[in-house]
Design a protein around this motif. Structure first.
Motif, PDB file in Angstrom:
ATOM      1  N   ILE A   1     -15.936  10.059 -34.316  1.00 41.38           N
ATOM      2  CA  ILE A   1     -17.341   9.946 -34.728  1.00 41.38           C
ATOM      3  C   ILE A   1     -17.443   9.779 -36.246  1.00 41.38           C
ATOM      4  CG2 ILE A   1     -19.519  11.228 -34.924  1.00 41.38           C
ATOM      5  CD1 ILE A   1     -18.884  12.357 -32.100  1.00 41.38           C
ATOM      6  N   LYS A   2     -16.651  10.542 -36.998  1.00 41.52           N
ATOM      7  CA  LYS A   2     -16.664  10.415 -38.458  1.00 41.52           C
ATOM      8  C   LYS A   2     -16.209   9.023 -38.887  1.00 41.52           C
ATOM      9  CE  LYS A   2     -16.098  15.264 -39.720  1.00 41.52           C
ATOM     10  NZ  LYS A   2     -15.206  16.277 -40.288  1.00 41.52           N
ATOM     11  N   ASP A   3     -15.189   8.514 -38.237  1.00 35.40           N
ATOM     12  CA  ASP A   3     -14.710   7.161 -38.548  1.00 35.40           C
ATOM     13  C   ASP A   3     -15.795   6.127 -38.256  1.00 35.40           C
ATOM     14  OD1 ASP A   3     -12.290   8.254 -39.278  1.00 35.40           O
ATOM     15  OD2 ASP A   3     -11.224   7.651 -37.447  1.00 35.40           O
ATOM     16  N   GLU A   4     -16.478   6.291 -37.137  1.00 36.78           N
ATOM     17  CA  GLU A   4     -17.552   5.362 -36.760  1.00 36.78           C
ATOM     18  C   GLU A   4     -18.718   5.482 -37.740  1.00 36.78           C
ATOM     19  OE1 GLU A   4     -19.285   2.348 -34.413  1.00 36.78           O
ATOM     20  OE2 GLU A   4     -17.253   3.054 -34.659  1.00 36.78           O
ATOM     21  N   GLN A   5     -19.015   6.702 -38.160  1.00 47.31           N
ATOM     22  CA  GLN A   5     -20.091   6.915 -39.126  1.00 47.31           C
ATOM     23  C   GLN A   5     -19.752   6.242 -40.456  1.00 47.31           C
ATOM     24  OE1 GLN A   5     -20.770  11.013 -40.076  1.00 47.31           O
ATOM     25  NE2 GLN A   5     -22.703  10.615 -41.094  1.00 47.31           N
ATOM     26  N   THR A   6     -18.501   6.363 -40.874  1.00 48.39           N
ATOM     27  CA  THR A   6     -18.058   5.721 -42.105  1.00 48.39           C
ATOM     28  C   THR A   6     -18.187   4.207 -41.986  1.00 48.39           C
ATOM     29  OG1 THR A   6     -16.525   7.526 -42.568  1.00 48.39           O
ATOM     30  CG2 THR A   6     -16.102   5.440 -43.675  1.00 48.39           C
TER      31      THR A   6
ATOM     32  N   ARG B   1      -9.417  17.918 -27.907  1.00 47.24           N
ATOM     33  CA  ARG B   1     -10.231  16.763 -27.522  1.00 47.24           C
ATOM     34  C   ARG B   1     -11.488  16.672 -28.388  1.00 47.24           C
ATOM     35  NH1 ARG B   1     -14.547  15.328 -25.239  1.00 47.24           N
ATOM     36  NH2 ARG B   1     -15.238  17.407 -24.693  1.00 47.24           N
ATOM     37  N   ILE B   2     -12.121  17.806 -28.652  1.00 46.84           N
ATOM     38  CA  ILE B   2     -13.331  17.834 -29.477  1.00 46.84           C
ATOM     39  C   ILE B   2     -13.013  17.397 -30.902  1.00 46.84           C
ATOM     40  CG2 ILE B   2     -15.043  19.376 -30.533  1.00 46.84           C
ATOM     41  CD1 ILE B   2     -15.086  20.895 -27.828  1.00 46.84           C
ATOM     42  N   LYS B   3     -11.894  17.889 -31.439  1.00 53.42           N
ATOM     43  CA  LYS B   3     -11.504  17.490 -32.796  1.00 53.42           C
ATOM     44  C   LYS B   3     -11.229  15.997 -32.871  1.00 53.42           C
ATOM     45  CE  LYS B   3      -9.662  21.902 -34.341  1.00 53.42           C
ATOM     46  NZ  LYS B   3      -8.463  22.682 -34.677  1.00 53.42           N
ATOM     47  N   ASP B   4     -10.572  15.468 -31.849  1.00 49.38           N
ATOM     48  CA  ASP B   4     -10.314  14.028 -31.807  1.00 49.38           C
ATOM     49  C   ASP B   4     -11.626  13.250 -31.749  1.00 49.38           C
ATOM     50  OD1 ASP B   4      -7.613  14.570 -31.854  1.00 49.38           O
ATOM     51  OD2 ASP B   4      -7.286  14.186 -29.709  1.00 49.38           O
ATOM     52  N   GLU B   5     -12.559  13.744 -30.958  1.00 50.90           N
ATOM     53  CA  GLU B   5     -13.863  13.091 -30.833  1.00 50.90           C
ATOM     54  C   GLU B   5     -14.625  13.159 -32.151  1.00 50.90           C
ATOM     55  OE1 GLU B   5     -16.851  11.006 -28.721  1.00 50.90           O
ATOM     56  OE2 GLU B   5     -14.737  11.342 -28.339  1.00 50.90           O
ATOM     57  N   GLN B   6     -14.548  14.302 -32.838  1.00 46.90           N
ATOM     58  CA  GLN B   6     -15.209  14.436 -34.136  1.00 46.90           C
ATOM     59  C   GLN B   6     -14.619  13.452 -35.140  1.00 46.90           C
ATOM     60  OE1 GLN B   6     -14.687  18.625 -34.960  1.00 46.90           O
ATOM     61  NE2 GLN B   6     -16.819  19.084 -34.461  1.00 46.90           N
ATOM     62  N   THR B   7     -13.307  13.320 -35.121  1.00 46.52           N
ATOM     63  CA  THR B   7     -12.645  12.374 -36.017  1.00 46.52           C
ATOM     64  C   THR B   7     -13.109  10.949 -35.711  1.00 46.52           C
ATOM     65  OG1 THR B   7     -10.715  13.805 -36.194  1.00 46.52           O
ATOM     66  CG2 THR B   7     -10.406  11.493 -36.771  1.00 46.52           C
TER      67      THR B   7
END
Length: 119
Positions: free
Chosen positions: A54-59, A46-52
């Protein structure tokens, strides 16, 4: 003293009961550890999915800043700086015009007074 088969069977069953009594808490502990391990793995996923996410949103936000906001700011700067320079240059002209208008008001007022006296 010789042990009969029945005695050995009774001892074996007694040992089995005692062994089961000792192993049962260990089995429960192992099950708890496995359950916790599964829960931790699920949480890591779940954390890895959330990090992904967040990274997509940051991009996405970075692209908006780069393509839209910075572009608009550059347009504002291109228009504002020359206008500000013109206003800065015109400040002294405006002040001179104000001084000229003050003098003209006095002269016109003075001439009006003189014309009233003449008429």
């Amino acid at each position: 003293m010789t042990l009969t088969n029945e005695d050995l069977l009774a001892i074996s069953q007694l040992l089995d009961v005692k062994l089961d009594a000792k192993l049962k808490p260990m089995e429960n502990d192992i099950k708890s550890i496995k359950d916790e391990q599964t829960r931790i793995k699920d949480e890591q996923t779940r954390i890895k999915d959330e990090q992904t996410r967040i990274k997509d949103e940051q991009t996405r936000i970075s692209l908006i800043i780069e393509n839209d906001i910075l572009h608009e700011i550059n347009i504002l700067v291109e228009n504002y700086v020359p206008a500000a320079k013109r206003y800065q240059d015109a400040t002294s002209q405006i002040e001179a015009m104000q001084a000229d208008m003050d003098i003209m008001k006095k002269v016109i007022s003075d001439h009006s007074e003189k014309l009233k006296k003449i008429s």
